[in-house]
Write a protein that holds these residues in place. Structure first.
Motif, PDB file in Angstrom:
ATOM      1  N   ALA A 177       0.830  -1.203   0.000  1.00 22.08           N
ATOM      2  CA  ALA A 177       0.000   0.000   0.000  1.00 22.08           C
ATOM      3  C   ALA A 177       0.867   1.257   0.000  1.00 22.08           C
ATOM      4  N   SER A 178       1.981   1.210   0.762  1.00 20.77           N
ATOM      5  CA  SER A 178       2.881   2.360   0.811  1.00 20.77           C
ATOM      6  C   SER A 178       3.516   2.612  -0.563  1.00 20.77           C
ATOM      7  N   TYR A 179       3.970   1.523  -1.215  1.00 18.73           N
ATOM      8  CA  TYR A 179       4.553   1.677  -2.558  1.00 18.73           C
ATOM      9  C   TYR A 179       3.514   2.169  -3.559  1.00 18.73           C
ATOM     10  N   ALA A 180       2.283   1.714  -3.400  1.00 20.97           N
ATOM     11  CA  ALA A 180       1.218   2.118  -4.321  1.00 20.97           C
ATOM     12  C   ALA A 180       0.926   3.609  -4.214  1.00 20.97           C
TER      13      ALA A 180
ATOM     14  N   ARG B  65      11.434   3.186  -0.866  1.00 19.16           N
ATOM     15  CA  ARG B  65      11.712   2.102   0.093  1.00 19.16           C
ATOM     16  C   ARG B  65      12.035   2.661   1.481  1.00 19.16           C
ATOM     17  N   TRP B  66      12.876   3.725   1.517  1.00 20.91           N
ATOM     18  CA  TRP B  66      13.282   4.272   2.817  1.00 20.91           C
ATOM     19  C   TRP B  66      12.117   4.937   3.532  1.00 20.91           C
ATOM     20  N   GLN B  67      11.244   5.624   2.740  1.00 16.12           N
ATOM     21  CA  GLN B  67      10.057   6.231   3.354  1.00 16.12           C
ATOM     22  C   GLN B  67       9.136   5.142   3.903  1.00 16.12           C
TER      23      GLN B  67
END
Length: 299
Positions: free
Chosen positions: A189-192, A197-199
């Motif tokens: 969900a974060s990547y979407a 990656r670091w965030q």
């Protein structure tokens, strides 16, 4: 008819076996509980007898740093402060490295490297304390003596470094487990949403795994505050407050070991039991905190 009788006998035997195992487990639990409470009661009763001596008051024991039993002085504040100081410094050194290593193992390292690092971390947990103490005595004590001229090198500094190395695998393993068991959907969900990656690691995965990481930190703290052998070899064992990282001092565990040959029932011996009671209460408090953190994580 014979088949029904056989089945009935088998069921009766199975019920009898279940009842026996049930009472065996209950008896084991009661026996273990009695041992634990017996130890706490014995240590507490013996420790509180310290204050039966008119020269050893509660205020003096907890707030004075003057430990001179031959003159009737029983101030243990220096040992209590030393224990928390060494443990705090060890956590400051170990936690950033352990959490960083856990993130690397759980989310960055390739599978072949992860399969090597996990058993290596477990291996470090099994190394005897005396080995860590010997390393500290031969490497870190001379280094502190050279870095802080005029000081012998024994003291809070090398003790904190050795404890940090000792608790590092515990914090790393628990934190890595906490990160690895997070739902994959959180990361996706974060990547979407366009996060890097670091965030994702800093703002999503680490906060989500924080209860598990805190559990590892508390477990490491419990081991650090209760360690005696390795600390005794590098701390100098002098009953004074340190003025520098390379000056001798003492903590609760090392003072207990140092004076454990005192005669049973004397005020000195009772004071050692009181120090043991303090360590027991600290350990019980840490276990209670771990259970609260785990309950919130499961909620």
């Amino acid at each position: 008819m014979a088949t029904k009788e056989t089945a009935g006998s088998f069921n009766a035997l199975r019920r009898r076996s279940d009842r026996m195992m049930h009472w065996l487990f209950v008896g084991s639990a009661v026996f273990v509980s009695l041992i634990i409470f017996g130890i706490i009661l014995f240590v507490g009763k013996q420790g509180l007898q310290t204050f039966a001596d008119p020269q050893a008051g509660i205020a003096e024991f907890f707030f004075s740093t003057n430990w001179t039993p031959s003159e009737g002085e029983y101030g243990a504040a220096g040992f209590i402060l030393g224990s928390f100081l060494v443990t705090g410094l060890a956590l400051l050194l170990a936690v950033p490295v352990a959490v960083g290593g856990a993130v690397f193992m759980a989310k960055i390292a390739p599978n072949w490297m992860r399969e090597i690092m996990r058993p290596a971390a477990d291996l470090f947990v099994g190394i005897p304390s005396v080995v860590y103490g010997l390393i500290g005595l031969l490497i870190f004590v001379p280094w502190f003596a050279k870095t802080f001229p005029g000081q012998p090198g024994f003291g809070v500094g090398p003790a904190a470094v050795i404890l940090a190395i000792m608790i590092l695998p515990t914090i790393l393993s628990v934190s890595e487990d906490a990160l690895r068991t997070l739902p994959r959907a959180l990361e996706e969900a974060s990547y979407a949403l366009g996060a890097t990656r670091w965030q994702t690691i800093r703002k999503v995965l680490l906060p989500a795994a924080m209860p598990g990481i805190l559990t590892g930190v508390i477990l490491g703290m419990g081991r650090a505050i209760g360690e005696a052998m390795a600390v005794q070899m590098v701390i100098g064992n002098a009953p004074v407050l340190p003025k520098g990282l390379g000056e001798p001092t003492s903590v609760l565990t090392t003072q207990i070991v140092k004076e454990m040959a005192s005669i049973f029932g004397t005020t000195v011996n009772n004071s050692l039991f009181l120090m043991s009671l303090i360590l027991l209460l600290v350990s019980l408090s840490l276990i209670l905190v771990i259970r609260i953190v785990a309950r919130r994580r499961d909620a």
